[in-house]
Each structure stands twice: as structure tokens, then as C-alpha cells.
Design a protein around this motif. Structure first.
Motif, PDB file in Angstrom:
ATOM      1  N   THR A  28       0.877  -1.101   0.148  1.00 41.53           N
ATOM      2  CA  THR A  28      -0.076   0.030   0.030  1.00 41.53           C
ATOM      3  C   THR A  28       0.934   1.190  -0.063  1.00 41.53           C
ATOM      4  OG1 THR A  28      -1.764  -1.074   1.338  1.00 41.53           O
ATOM      5  CG2 THR A  28      -1.886   1.286   1.309  1.00 41.53           C
ATOM      6  N   ASN A  31       3.054   7.943   1.841  1.00 44.74           N
ATOM      7  CA  ASN A  31       3.976   9.044   1.489  1.00 44.74           C
ATOM      8  C   ASN A  31       5.379   8.449   0.981  1.00 44.74           C
ATOM      9  OD1 ASN A  31       5.053  11.699   1.404  1.00 44.74           O
ATOM     10  ND2 ASN A  31       5.540  11.825   3.617  1.00 44.74           N
ATOM     11  N   TRP A  53       3.954  10.102  -3.865  1.00 45.84           N
ATOM     12  CA  TRP A  53       2.675   9.510  -4.050  1.00 45.84           C
ATOM     13  C   TRP A  53       1.616  10.295  -3.363  1.00 45.84           C
ATOM     14  CZ3 TRP A  53       1.187   6.071  -7.455  1.00 45.84           C
ATOM     15  CH2 TRP A  53       0.031   5.254  -7.233  1.00 45.84           C
ATOM     16  N   SER A  54       1.861  10.513  -2.096  1.00 48.99           N
ATOM     17  CA  SER A  54       0.555  11.237  -1.486  1.00 48.99           C
ATOM     18  C   SER A  54       0.188  12.503  -1.743  1.00 48.99           C
ATOM     19  CB  SER A  54       0.945  11.331   0.017  1.00 48.99           C
ATOM     20  OG  SER A  54       1.059  10.015   0.499  1.00 48.99           O
ATOM     21  N   GLY A  56       1.600  14.321  -4.594  1.00 46.94           N
ATOM     22  CA  GLY A  56       1.638  14.726  -5.921  1.00 46.94           C
ATOM     23  C   GLY A  56       2.899  15.871  -6.473  1.00 46.94           C
ATOM     24  N   ARG A  72       0.187  10.412 -11.232  1.00 45.46           N
ATOM     25  CA  ARG A  72      -0.184   9.026 -10.830  1.00 45.46           C
ATOM     26  C   ARG A  72      -1.594   9.109 -10.366  1.00 45.46           C
ATOM     27  NH1 ARG A  72      -1.229  13.261  -7.365  1.00 45.46           N
ATOM     28  NH2 ARG A  72      -1.416  12.677  -5.069  1.00 45.46           N
ATOM     29  N   ASP A  73      -2.122   7.677 -10.617  1.00 44.34           N
ATOM     30  CA  ASP A  73      -3.530   7.342 -10.189  1.00 44.34           C
ATOM     31  C   ASP A  73      -3.507   6.506  -8.919  1.00 44.34           C
ATOM     32  OD1 ASP A  73      -6.061   6.220 -10.224  1.00 44.34           O
ATOM     33  OD2 ASP A  73      -6.279   6.436 -12.157  1.00 44.34           O
ATOM     34  N   ASN A  74      -3.817   7.148  -7.962  1.00 48.20           N
ATOM     35  CA  ASN A  74      -3.808   6.519  -6.686  1.00 48.20           C
ATOM     36  C   ASN A  74      -4.537   5.365  -6.553  1.00 48.20           C
ATOM     37  OD1 ASN A  74      -2.978   9.657  -6.219  1.00 48.20           O
ATOM     38  ND2 ASN A  74      -2.301   8.686  -4.395  1.00 48.20           N
ATOM     39  N   ASN A  77      -3.179   2.392  -8.440  1.00 47.21           N
ATOM     40  CA  ASN A  77      -1.675   2.338  -8.278  1.00 47.21           C
ATOM     41  C   ASN A  77      -0.865   2.089  -9.494  1.00 47.21           C
ATOM     42  OD1 ASN A  77      -1.970   2.018  -5.441  1.00 47.21           O
ATOM     43  ND2 ASN A  77      -0.974   0.093  -5.396  1.00 47.21           N
TER      44      ASN A  77
END
Length: 126
Positions: A28, A31, A53-54, A56, A72-74, A77
Motif C-alpha cells: 500500500t 508518503n 505518491w501522497s 503529488g 499518478r492514479d492513486n 496504483n
């Protein structure tokens, strides 16, 4: 352990576009940082772009600013590298990489990243 799988490379003419994708699995993400690196024959691996990741936050090496976009597309993933106005000097194997350090997106170095994909070839013909 994070697994990274790149896709989207190929052969394109000068001025063309490509979008690289990187699927991350096995952890998962929080940050952390993900980066795109590239390595041309006979040259050292170099950073292209990176993203937190958190939040952007993004970083680009000077040679790709204004031409490449990392995103990114959280939910999926996924990390992407949209490349436009490609030049022959962009020819390289492109790698997706992951760092557990949330600050590794800022002035990233190869040694900041411990997890790597297998790479995808991008060739820009003149």
C-alpha cells in the motif's frame, strides 16, 4: 516488497509522443516516491522525473521540462510518464522505480530508489 511493471515503450519519430505506464503492486503506497529513470547505451542511469505518491509533488530533470509529464492514479496504483516532442537523445531504456522515502521525489538520485521495474525501451528515430 513492491513489484513494478512498465509498459508503453516503442519506436517513434522525432517530435512524436509516447505514454509510459508503471503498475505498482505488493504494497500500500503512502508518503513514498516513484520515479522514472532512463539509461542509454554506454551512459549512466539518470533521473527523468519523480513524484510524491501522497501529495503529488513533482520533479523533472532540465532536459525534459516542458515536454514530459509525470502523474499518478492513486486508485489504480499507476504512475505515468507522458512524453511529447520526443528527440533522438531521449532514446533509452526507461525504468520505473520506487522509494519508501517521501522526500525522494526532490532532487532524486538513483541510490534513493531500491525497487525497480524491468524497463521499457524507447527509441526515437531522426
Amino acid at each position: 516488497q513492491v513489484q513494478l511493471v512498465e509498459s508503453g515503450g516503442g519506436l517513434v519519430q522525432t517530435g512524436g509522443s509516447l505514454r509510459l505506464s508503471c503498475a505498482a503492486s505488493g504494497r500500500t503506497l503512502g508518503n513514498d516516491a516513484l520515479g522514472w529513470f532512463r539509461q542509454a547505451p554506454g551512459k549512466e542511469r539518470e533521473i527523468v522525473a519523480a513524484i510524491n505518491w501522497s501529495f503529488g509533488n513533482t520533479y523533472y530533470t532540465d532536459s525534459v521540462k516542458g515536454r514530459f509529464t509525470i502523474s499518478r492514479d492513486n486508485a489504480k496504483n499507476m504512475v505515468y510518464l507522458q512524453m511529447i516532442s520526443l528527440k533522438p537523445e531521449d532514446t533509452a531504456v526507461y525504468y520505473c522505480a520506487y522509494s519508501t522515502s517521501g522526500t525522494a521525489w526532490y532532487r532524486p538520485r538513483v541510490t534513493d530508489y531500491r525497487h525497480w521495474g524491468q524497463g521499457t525501451q524507447v527509441t526515437v528515430s531522426s
